[in-house]
Design a protein around this motif. Sequence first.
Motif, PDB file in Angstrom:
ATOM      1  N   UNK A 191       0.819  -1.197   0.000  1.00 37.61           N
ATOM      2  CA  UNK A 191       0.000   0.000   0.000  1.00 37.61           C
ATOM      3  C   UNK A 191       0.857   1.252   0.000  1.00 37.61           C
ATOM      4  N   UNK A 192       0.211   2.390   0.092  1.00 32.81           N
ATOM      5  CA  UNK A 192       0.936   3.667   0.029  1.00 32.81           C
ATOM      6  C   UNK A 192       1.871   3.861   1.214  1.00 32.81           C
ATOM      7  N   UNK A 193       1.596   3.225   2.341  1.00 32.21           N
ATOM      8  CA  UNK A 193       2.414   3.423   3.537  1.00 32.21           C
ATOM      9  C   UNK A 193       3.266   2.212   3.891  1.00 32.21           C
ATOM     10  N   UNK A 194       3.299   1.195   3.043  1.00 32.03           N
ATOM     11  CA  UNK A 194       4.010  -0.043   3.360  1.00 32.03           C
ATOM     12  C   UNK A 194       5.425  -0.016   2.796  1.00 32.03           C
ATOM     13  N   UNK A 195       6.408  -0.486   3.583  1.00 33.35           N
ATOM     14  CA  UNK A 195       7.785  -0.549   3.077  1.00 33.35           C
ATOM     15  C   UNK A 195       8.021  -1.830   2.277  1.00 33.35           C
ATOM     16  N   UNK A 196       9.102  -1.841   1.515  1.00 35.61           N
ATOM     17  CA  UNK A 196       9.503  -3.054   0.803  1.00 35.61           C
ATOM     18  C   UNK A 196       8.430  -3.568  -0.133  1.00 35.61           C
ATOM     19  N   UNK A 197       8.224  -4.896  -0.092  1.00 33.54           N
ATOM     20  CA  UNK A 197       7.204  -5.518  -0.937  1.00 33.54           C
ATOM     21  C   UNK A 197       5.808  -5.352  -0.354  1.00 33.54           C
ATOM     22  N   UNK A 245       0.344  -2.153  -5.091  1.00 33.49           N
ATOM     23  CA  UNK A 245       1.167  -3.012  -5.951  1.00 33.49           C
ATOM     24  C   UNK A 245       1.130  -4.432  -5.405  1.00 33.49           C
ATOM     25  N   UNK A 246       0.689  -5.353  -6.239  1.00 29.44           N
ATOM     26  CA  UNK A 246       0.633  -6.768  -5.870  1.00 29.44           C
ATOM     27  C   UNK A 246       1.834  -7.476  -6.482  1.00 29.44           C
ATOM     28  N   UNK A 247       2.618  -8.133  -5.643  1.00 28.32           N
ATOM     29  CA  UNK A 247       3.761  -8.920  -6.106  1.00 28.32           C
ATOM     30  C   UNK A 247       3.484 -10.385  -5.809  1.00 28.32           C
ATOM     31  N   UNK A 248       3.509 -11.196  -6.839  1.00 33.20           N
ATOM     32  CA  UNK A 248       3.225 -12.623  -6.701  1.00 33.20           C
ATOM     33  C   UNK A 248       4.471 -13.412  -7.088  1.00 33.20           C
ATOM     34  N   UNK A 249       4.960 -14.216  -6.171  1.00 31.43           N
ATOM     35  CA  UNK A 249       6.126 -15.064  -6.407  1.00 31.43           C
ATOM     36  C   UNK A 249       5.691 -16.519  -6.383  1.00 31.43           C
ATOM     37  N   UNK A 250       6.199 -17.295  -7.321  1.00 28.77           N
ATOM     38  CA  UNK A 250       5.785 -18.698  -7.413  1.00 28.77           C
ATOM     39  C   UNK A 250       6.818 -19.502  -8.180  1.00 28.77           C
ATOM     40  N   UNK A 251       6.621 -20.801  -8.184  1.00 31.71           N
ATOM     41  CA  UNK A 251       7.554 -21.713  -8.856  1.00 31.71           C
ATOM     42  C   UNK A 251       6.804 -22.502  -9.922  1.00 31.71           C
ATOM     43  N   UNK A 252       7.337 -22.469 -11.139  1.00 25.94           N
ATOM     44  CA  UNK A 252       6.822 -23.271 -12.246  1.00 25.94           C
ATOM     45  C   UNK A 252       7.614 -24.571 -12.290  1.00 25.94           C
ATOM     46  N   UNK A 253       6.935 -25.682 -12.240  1.00 23.52           N
ATOM     47  CA  UNK A 253       7.604 -26.965 -12.028  1.00 23.52           C
ATOM     48  C   UNK A 253       7.317 -27.971 -13.134  1.00 23.52           C
ATOM     49  N   UNK A 254       8.168 -28.965 -13.214  1.00 26.53           N
ATOM     50  CA  UNK A 254       7.963 -30.075 -14.146  1.00 26.53           C
ATOM     51  C   UNK A 254       7.168 -31.207 -13.538  1.00 26.53           C
TER      52      UNK A 254
END
Length: 346
Positions: A191-197, A245-254
Amino acid sequence: MPFAKFSNLDFDQIRTQIKDYLRANSNFTDFDFEGSNFSVLIDTLAYNTYISAFNSNLVVNESFLDSATLRENVVSIARNIGYVPRSKTAARSSILFQVQTNSSTPTLTLQPGLVCTGAQDDTTFVFSISESITTVVNNGIAQFGTSENPVDVLEGTFLTNQFIVDGSLEQRFILDNGSIDSSSIVVYVKGSADPGLGKQYKLVDNIINVTSASETYLIQEIQDERYELLFGDGIFGKKLENGAVITVQYIVTGGIEGNGPSIFSYAGSLQDSLGNIVVPTVVPTITTISAASNGGEIESLDSIKYFAPRLYSAQYRAVTARDYETIIASIYPNTCLLYTSDAADE
């Protein structure tokens, strides 16, 4: 003129029914339907009727869970009763290693992404983490993982998507890639007041105990085996502010292909407490606690058709044997059920 009921899908039978219908008309008495050009028109009518009936049959079949054959339709019907099919499951390995450094930093952080590589059957696999891991540095040595609490690495490639919330649009938050291990998804909202991610949001599978302030999200499978994120509306779950800002982290796997590797080579990235890159003085040696295993494929159509109505009927309760059968399979995707559903009812 009698009314003909077209109840057949066979082309020849439809054509015969059309001829019988025309013969009942006094204007076509003793008309030669086979030797005249009128037969071409009859064939055209029969063909059009055949195609229309075939398409109608397909449409109706795709409207029901039991008879649908396209994954998109099966998933959509299952979604209506609150069922999210299991994603691909990344093979997991438990490891530990030490990092020697000349840096005076009090802590070291293993960054999300590539951690190590492993080989199996002349194929190299990459193993990653989707969340950072921070540990204390003692006498220039940082220990990542212990035999009691190892580091779990997942086979696959670490990726990131970012979205900017625009309240003026009917916005959808769709992850670009298929073959995602949904258990590896990590979501941050800044959000507007949140640090980092920003703040990390938690995944929920139902709205029980979710309030208007709950920082939660849900996922659902859509077309092409991709996933969409759903956030709160201010009643069930916290509503996203405009411009967040939405940050989405994930793993694409076999999936199942990643099972097997047991010897790994370090390939991670480290940062000190100030965010500077740290290079180990000696390449860390990785100790394997458990080889890569439990990788699995995305849930099949047959499995969705079987478990979706049963999980819905159980309502997340474990009372009957069938309830346990469904819940165990949802928690442990690769569980092999050694009894049939009929036996479970007995």
